[in-house]
Motif scaffolding. Sequence first.
Motif, PDB file in Angstrom:
ATOM      1  N   ASP A 122       0.884  -1.465   0.058  1.00 23.46           N
ATOM      2  CA  ASP A 122       0.123  -0.150  -0.077  1.00 23.46           C
ATOM      3  C   ASP A 122       1.003   1.388   0.047  1.00 23.46           C
ATOM      4  O   ASP A 122       0.674   2.249  -0.609  1.00 23.46           O
ATOM      5  N   ALA A 123       1.818   1.401   0.900  1.00 16.93           N
ATOM      6  CA  ALA A 123       2.609   2.454   1.024  1.00 16.93           C
ATOM      7  C   ALA A 123       3.376   2.602  -0.223  1.00 16.93           C
ATOM      8  O   ALA A 123       3.930   3.813  -0.606  1.00 16.93           O
ATOM      9  N   GLY A 124       4.025   1.565  -0.852  1.00 16.08           N
ATOM     10  CA  GLY A 124       4.679   1.704  -2.237  1.00 16.08           C
ATOM     11  C   GLY A 124       4.027   1.763  -3.370  1.00 16.08           C
ATOM     12  O   GLY A 124       4.948   1.648  -4.557  1.00 16.08           O
ATOM     13  N   GLY A 125       2.747   1.512  -3.367  1.00 12.10           N
ATOM     14  CA  GLY A 125       1.913   1.698  -4.794  1.00 12.10           C
ATOM     15  C   GLY A 125       2.398   0.344  -5.521  1.00 12.10           C
ATOM     16  O   GLY A 125       2.443   0.405  -6.579  1.00 12.10           O
ATOM     17  N   GLY A 126       2.737  -0.912  -4.604  1.00 11.15           N
ATOM     18  CA  GLY A 126       2.995  -2.144  -5.512  1.00 11.15           C
ATOM     19  C   GLY A 126       4.287  -2.286  -5.801  1.00 11.15           C
ATOM     20  O   GLY A 126       5.139  -3.008  -6.265  1.00 11.15           O
ATOM     21  N   LEU A 127       5.267  -1.286  -4.864  1.00 13.41           N
ATOM     22  CA  LEU A 127       6.876  -1.415  -5.218  1.00 13.41           C
ATOM     23  C   LEU A 127       7.254  -1.891  -3.942  1.00 13.41           C
ATOM     24  O   LEU A 127       6.975  -1.561  -2.731  1.00 13.41           O
ATOM     25  N   LEU A 128       8.295  -2.937  -3.875  1.00 14.95           N
ATOM     26  CA  LEU A 128       8.914  -3.397  -2.690  1.00 14.95           C
ATOM     27  C   LEU A 128      10.208  -3.080  -2.628  1.00 14.95           C
ATOM     28  O   LEU A 128      11.184  -3.460  -3.720  1.00 14.95           O
ATOM     29  N   SER A 158      19.421   1.786  -0.962  1.00 16.23           N
ATOM     30  CA  SER A 158      18.267   2.560  -1.928  1.00 16.23           C
ATOM     31  C   SER A 158      18.294   2.269  -3.299  1.00 16.23           C
ATOM     32  O   SER A 158      17.666   3.116  -3.996  1.00 16.23           O
ATOM     33  N   ASP A 159      19.139   1.311  -3.908  1.00 22.21           N
ATOM     34  CA  ASP A 159      19.196   1.201  -5.216  1.00 22.21           C
ATOM     35  C   ASP A 159      18.306   0.038  -5.729  1.00 22.21           C
ATOM     36  O   ASP A 159      18.297  -0.198  -7.123  1.00 22.21           O
ATOM     37  N   GLU A 160      17.651  -0.907  -5.046  1.00 19.80           N
ATOM     38  CA  GLU A 160      17.165  -2.200  -5.467  1.00 19.80           C
ATOM     39  C   GLU A 160      15.590  -2.011  -5.208  1.00 19.80           C
ATOM     40  O   GLU A 160      15.204  -1.906  -4.244  1.00 19.80           O
ATOM     41  N   VAL A 161      14.862  -2.421  -6.386  1.00 23.55           N
ATOM     42  CA  VAL A 161      13.114  -2.377  -6.274  1.00 23.55           C
ATOM     43  C   VAL A 161      12.836  -3.528  -6.819  1.00 23.55           C
ATOM     44  O   VAL A 161      13.090  -3.778  -8.025  1.00 23.55           O
ATOM     45  N   PHE A 162      11.628  -4.040  -6.223  1.00 21.38           N
ATOM     46  CA  PHE A 162      10.732  -5.290  -7.025  1.00 21.38           C
ATOM     47  C   PHE A 162       9.554  -4.557  -7.389  1.00 21.38           C
ATOM     48  O   PHE A 162       8.810  -3.900  -6.584  1.00 21.38           O
ATOM     49  N   ILE A 163       9.371  -4.366  -8.976  1.00 21.40           N
ATOM     50  CA  ILE A 163       8.390  -3.794  -9.425  1.00 21.40           C
ATOM     51  C   ILE A 163       7.184  -4.819  -9.854  1.00 21.40           C
ATOM     52  O   ILE A 163       7.239  -5.503 -10.354  1.00 21.40           O
ATOM     53  N   SER A 164       6.228  -4.749  -8.561  1.00 18.03           N
ATOM     54  CA  SER A 164       5.059  -5.751  -8.849  1.00 18.03           C
ATOM     55  C   SER A 164       4.322  -5.823 -10.172  1.00 18.03           C
ATOM     56  O   SER A 164       4.271  -4.728 -10.969  1.00 18.03           O
ATOM     57  N   HIS A 165       3.405  -6.830 -10.309  1.00 21.34           N
ATOM     58  CA  HIS A 165       2.939  -6.861 -11.598  1.00 21.34           C
ATOM     59  C   HIS A 165       1.726  -5.568 -11.535  1.00 21.34           C
ATOM     60  O   HIS A 165       1.287  -4.808 -12.681  1.00 21.34           O
ATOM     61  N   VAL A 166       0.977  -5.467 -10.386  1.00 17.04           N
ATOM     62  CA  VAL A 166       0.096  -4.332 -10.214  1.00 17.04           C
ATOM     63  C   VAL A 166       0.677  -3.154 -10.518  1.00 17.04           C
ATOM     64  O   VAL A 166       0.152  -1.991 -11.146  1.00 17.04           O
ATOM     65  N   ALA A 167       1.868  -2.701  -9.798  1.00 13.79           N
ATOM     66  CA  ALA A 167       2.723  -1.542 -10.238  1.00 13.79           C
ATOM     67  C   ALA A 167       2.953  -1.489 -11.829  1.00 13.79           C
ATOM     68  O   ALA A 167       2.991  -0.173 -12.286  1.00 13.79           O
ATOM     69  N   ALA A 168       3.674  -2.492 -12.392  1.00 10.89           N
ATOM     70  CA  ALA A 168       4.141  -2.296 -13.664  1.00 10.89           C
ATOM     71  C   ALA A 168       3.049  -1.882 -14.811  1.00 10.89           C
ATOM     72  O   ALA A 168       3.129  -1.386 -15.618  1.00 10.89           O
ATOM     73  N   THR A 169       1.976  -2.851 -14.292  1.00 12.72           N
ATOM     74  CA  THR A 169       0.876  -2.540 -15.490  1.00 12.72           C
ATOM     75  C   THR A 169      -0.050  -1.346 -15.082  1.00 12.72           C
ATOM     76  O   THR A 169      -0.528  -0.772 -15.979  1.00 12.72           O
ATOM     77  N   GLY A 170      -0.006  -0.732 -13.883  1.00 12.41           N
ATOM     78  CA  GLY A 170      -0.460   0.431 -13.634  1.00 12.41           C
ATOM     79  C   GLY A 170       0.328   1.535 -14.113  1.00 12.41           C
ATOM     80  O   GLY A 170      -0.337   2.898 -14.592  1.00 12.41           O
ATOM     81  N   GLY A 171       1.586   1.452 -14.194  1.00 12.51           N
ATOM     82  CA  GLY A 171       2.626   2.534 -14.520  1.00 12.51           C
ATOM     83  C   GLY A 171       3.033   3.161 -13.114  1.00 12.51           C
ATOM     84  O   GLY A 171       2.503   3.452 -12.104  1.00 12.51           O
ATOM     85  N   VAL A 172       4.667   3.372 -13.070  1.00 10.58           N
ATOM     86  CA  VAL A 172       5.254   3.896 -12.210  1.00 10.58           C
ATOM     87  C   VAL A 172       6.029   5.210 -12.681  1.00 10.58           C
ATOM     88  O   VAL A 172       6.665   5.105 -13.674  1.00 10.58           O
ATOM     89  N   GLU A 173       5.890   6.232 -11.885  1.00 13.23           N
ATOM     90  CA  GLU A 173       6.511   7.481 -12.276  1.00 13.23           C
ATOM     91  C   GLU A 173       7.891   7.372 -11.730  1.00 13.23           C
ATOM     92  O   GLU A 173       8.227   7.176 -10.333  1.00 13.23           O
TER      93      GLU A 173
END
Length: 416
Positions: A25-31, A373-388
Motif C-alpha cells: 500500500d505504502a509503495g504503490g506496489g513497489l517493494l 536504496s538502489d534495489e526495487v521489485f516492481i510488482s505486476h500491479v505497479a508495472a501494469t498500472g504505471g510507475v513514475e
Amino acid sequence: MTNVKLDDGLIRGDSVASILDSAMDAGGGLLRLTPTWVPRSFLHPGRRIKLHPGDYYRFGADRGGIDERWFGSTTDAANDGRVWHEGQSFCLFEGKKFMLKEAIAERGNDIVGEAIFGKYNRWPVYSKFFDNMGPIPHHMHQSFEDAALVGQEGKPESYYFPPQLNNVDNNFAYTFMGLEPGTTPEDVRRCLENWNEGDNGILDLSRAYRLKRGTGWLIPPGVLHAPGSLCTYEPQWGSDVFGMYQSIVEGRYVPWDLLVKDMPEEKHQDLDFIVGQLDWDKNVDTHFKESNYLEPIVDENRSGDGFVDKWIVYGTVDGQQRFSAKELTIAPGTKCTLKDPGASSWITVQGRGRMGALDLQTPAMIRFGENTSDEVFISHVAATGGVEIENLGTEPLVGLRYFGPDTHSDLPKGGS
C-alpha cells in the motif's frame, strides 16, 4: 569482524501478510529489496560490486569471497556450507525485513502476475552481478531434462556488461564459449580422461570472444562457457545447477565434484554420460556469435524526450521466452512513467532519483548487512498500472530491470 547477519530481525510465517499489505500500500506496489550477497569458494572476487573492501570474506574465508549480488531472487544458492537463506532476497519496510519468496506465496497474483504465479507458483527467474578478478572454469548448465534427473531445473542464462560497473577489465576480459566447429565428443572425452594430469586442455577446443561493455550474450543450457573478468549482469532461470569441464584455471585445481555435482550419483564416472549432457549442435555452431550475441536495441515505443529504454537481453531459448531485460536511462531533471506488461526486478547502476514513493540512490560503497536504496521489485500491479520515475540528480539515472517468462509480446528476436 562484526557478527552482523543478513537475516537479523527477519519476520516470517503468519506475520508476513500484515507487513506485506502495508508495504504494498505504502509503495504503490513497489517493494524495497536489500542487498543479497553470495560467496563462491572456488572464485576470486573482482571487487567492483560496491561491497566494502573489509567485507568480501564476511561469510568466512573458508566459504570464499563474495563475488555475486543477487537481485529479486527466490532461488537458493547451491553452495556447500551455505547459510539457510543464501541467495534469497529480502524485502524491507519501516526497518523490518521479510522474504520476497514468502511475499509471493502470500500475494503471488499481485506481485508476479496471475500468468506466472498460476504456472510456476513462484518467481522462476533471478539476476545477479557476477564479478571476478579472472576467468572461471569452462562449464555448462544442465538442460531442464538433464537437471530433472537430480530433482533440479535447467538453467538458461544471459549476460550484459554494464559500463558503470566495469571501470577496469581485471585479468582476462574474454570469454571462451562453445566448441570449435569440427570438435568431436571423443575430443571432450579425452579432456575428462586427463583431469588429474594437470590442465586438461578443454580450452584448446574452444574459442574466446572479447567482451564489450554495453553488450551481452544469451547462453542456452548445455553450452560450454568460461566467463571472463568483466562484471556481468546475468538474468537467468531460477536454478543454480552447473557442471565444470575444465580441470585447472589460473593454476587453481577444479575438483571433479564440481563437474558432476548436478548429475546422478551413479553417473559420476560415466564419461559418455557426462559428455552427453552437452548440447552438441549449439556448442559447435559455425555461427555461434550470430546465434548468441546481443547488441542493445532501443524500444522506441517506451522511450521519449529525455529518457531511453533499451532491450539488453532478448530472444528465446529453444523457442521459449524464459526471461528478458531492459536498461532505462533518464536525463537530469526528467521524469517518465514506466509501464510494463509484467513484474520486474530493478537495480540502479547510476545516479539518484525516485521511483514512485521510493528513493533511488546508487551507492558508492556498501557494508555487509547495510540496507541500500538502489534495489526495487516492481510488482505486476505497479508495472501494469504505471510507475513514475524521476531523475533528481545531476547525472543520468540508469536502472537495469529483468522480467519473467512470456512477459512481452514485442520481444526482439535473437540476432536482431
